[in-house]
Design an enzyme around this catalytic site. Sequence first.
Site, PDB file in Angstrom:
ATOM      1  N   HIS A 120       0.818  -1.212   0.000  1.00  0.00           N
ATOM      2  CA  HIS A 120       0.000   0.000   0.000  1.00  0.00           C
ATOM      3  C   HIS A 120       0.849   1.258   0.000  1.00  0.00           C
ATOM      4  O   HIS A 120       0.511   2.247  -0.657  1.00  0.00           O
ATOM      5  CB  HIS A 120      -0.920  -0.002   1.222  1.00  0.00           C
ATOM      6  CG  HIS A 120      -1.811   1.199   1.295  1.00  0.00           C
ATOM      7  ND1 HIS A 120      -2.964   1.320   0.561  1.00  0.00           N
ATOM      8  CD2 HIS A 120      -1.702   2.347   2.019  1.00  0.00           C
ATOM      9  CE1 HIS A 120      -3.536   2.486   0.823  1.00  0.00           C
ATOM     10  NE2 HIS A 120      -2.798   3.130   1.704  1.00  0.00           N
ATOM     11  N   HIS A 125      -9.739   2.839   0.301  1.00  0.00           N
ATOM     12  CA  HIS A 125      -9.777   2.367   1.685  1.00  0.00           C
ATOM     13  C   HIS A 125     -10.598   1.080   1.704  1.00  0.00           C
ATOM     14  O   HIS A 125     -11.548   0.925   2.476  1.00  0.00           O
ATOM     15  CB  HIS A 125     -10.364   3.426   2.616  1.00  0.00           C
ATOM     16  CG  HIS A 125      -9.549   3.634   3.853  1.00  0.00           C
ATOM     17  ND1 HIS A 125     -10.075   3.663   5.116  1.00  0.00           N
ATOM     18  CD2 HIS A 125      -8.207   3.810   4.023  1.00  0.00           C
ATOM     19  CE1 HIS A 125      -9.114   3.857   6.006  1.00  0.00           C
ATOM     20  NE2 HIS A 125      -7.974   3.952   5.364  1.00  0.00           N
TER      21      HIS A 125
END
Length: 756
Positions: A56, A107
């Site tokens: 990420h 998210h």
Amino acid sequence: MRRLDTVEQAARTPDHPQPWTELGLKPDEYERIREILGRRPTGAELAMYSVMWSEHCSYKSSKVHLKKFGELPQETPLGKTLAGIGENAGVIDVGQGYAVTFKVESHNHPSYVEPYQGAATGVGGIVRDILAMGARPVAVMDPLRFGPLDAADTARVLPGVVAGVGGYGNCLGLPNIGGEVVFDETYLGNPLVNALCVGVLRHEQLHTAHASGVGNQVVLYGARTGGDGIGGVSVLASETFTESSDGRGGPAKRPSVQVGDPFMEKLLIECTLELFDAGVVAGIQDLGGAGLSCATSELASAGDGGMHVELDTVPLRDSTLSPEEILMSESQERMMAVVEPEHLARFLEICAKWEVEATVVGEVTDGDHLVIDWHGETVVDVPPRSVAHDGPTYQRPYARPDWQDTLQADTTASLERPADGDALRTALLDVLGSPNQADKSWVTDQYDRYVRGDTVLAQPEDAGMIRIDDETNLGVAVATDCNGRFAKLDPYAGAQLALAEAYRNVGVSGALPLAITDCLNFGSPEDPAVMWQFEQATSGLKDACAELGIPVTGGNVSFYNQTGETAILPTPVVGVLGVISDVTTRVRQGFAGEGDALLLLGSTRDELDGSAWSQVAHGHLGGRPPQVDLAAEKALADLMVEAAAQGLASTAHDLSDGGLAIALAEATIRNGVGATVTLPGDPFVSLFSESVARALVSVPSGSVDAFEALAARYGVPAARIGTTGGDALSVDGQFTIGAEELRTVWRAPIREAMRG
């Protein structure tokens, strides 16, 4: 009491066992850390590297492919890019001394684990990215993807996500002006929660993230650091979900999801903007993924010196947190600023005014290392660039999957098509009442779309639009789009079609498309088929931007959206931002009155593969997506920008999912004004084809000749197909459906599924 693992101790105990596998590091990555440091890492250093080298945060599987975006010219059709890839968000010149910053991020995994907080903190994080550029956040958008509407887990995830997006954004006083809600089996257990924010600033207000100037103070301000979000998105978004006994899937690791406080964020926004106005900020970074590990290493790496931090000065909500936990915590509503000593008192005074806690935690040094102490002992001593920017780079193997040819060969040519007016009527109502085409107001009614008073267009319009100058009516429009079904059939073309649809939506509103941001959602990068999809999608985007002459200003990659062997549809969401010189000339979607001529712009072909009709009528996915025609997209957008400025169009609606059939139905439903239409060619193809670069436009009778002349000048085919009026949609020789029946069918699916 656990003994503190210091740098000195790490040098003395090279063979001390460490939990690097549990933190997600590979054997070669751990060995590389030891090589960089010339010793084993301390526990705190290991924590920093593990979160900053996660998929990420480091983009280790994607950055070799993302480099191609940097090859694109950074000029926009209107001016220049003021900040681009590598910054917290892209910033572009929109004229009159104004700049706009915008970015979309994911998210996803946190929103599966804890839907409300995962979605809420996704909004909070992207807002702080925009704030960190020196801009006032002015609007948000939310591209969302869920499993089937009737799935039990969708009933858990969807309401929580929507409540989180709305609850956080509404409390901040930010209008939610657009986005998407899409349902597909592959998103079951892997929902996609992408969040976009738009901010406005004057050119001279631009700020970037760097720590320069020896002796400058490093100030942490905002909320206190807690145990929530330890590992957070940096770990969750870097892990494939495992198959669970109930088939829902779940994360192999379940670190704590961040907990948001929008009221604290609102104070943080106003405080930060006043700090900028006071000229007391030399550099700034928000604390999002990887928390303090990210903020300290990125600020130091982007500066011209080192940094020294006293970690025990960090204000805590939980006094039992270890140094490792403090560095990994992703607690929300925090910012880090670099402040010149002579401005420190004023900085702290402004923070106190807004009741925002601010603490000096370190300073910029003349060295080249990031050094972090804990109660007088050094627990981190690293080259900051090795943490923030020089992480692993993987050349993941990729290969076109064996099943791709079979998938593309399975076209809609053999599927039964509606043969008469009654069948066409039924087909239209079936598609209109399917979850992906149905009314999304159950979702959007939970968002405040008009707070601040500058919203010009919002859902369900094709694009969201915000006025940014009250005197001149300068404004910007934004749209996000992606058809994952098209991307599955052909990821190169599918990414271009996502860009084309967002570009078209901005154009038909009357705004000139300027730049893009993207959120590239894919399965596991360790799967060669997924990496092939990713390589193809990024190449398609890069080539399309080059042809359209617009830059990629930034974005996000989300991998590991996969449960076991089942990856999501490749979903490269593209956000396009455009500028409109006078928002009062914008063009709305729904039919507005009686007697306007209806014009179908663009060329229609027999292109039904991957279409909404094929999905609804036959549960079919196969063949090839519609042919991309970027030159035609640009001509259509340029035509609509000029037509809007001249006031030639009453309404306009892009043609995409569901084709002309859904465009006619939605335009009728919006204001209850119907239309009578004569279809050119095969009625079924005319209604349900999803050919690109098309729009449905209504034009006042006195402006038709001028509009057609303008269309001819831009080389855009324009066919008169009917007129507006009445309270029904009537397709000559085929069927008639009343506006109320259309509205009833359209409104029912999501409301009924979410009832109770």
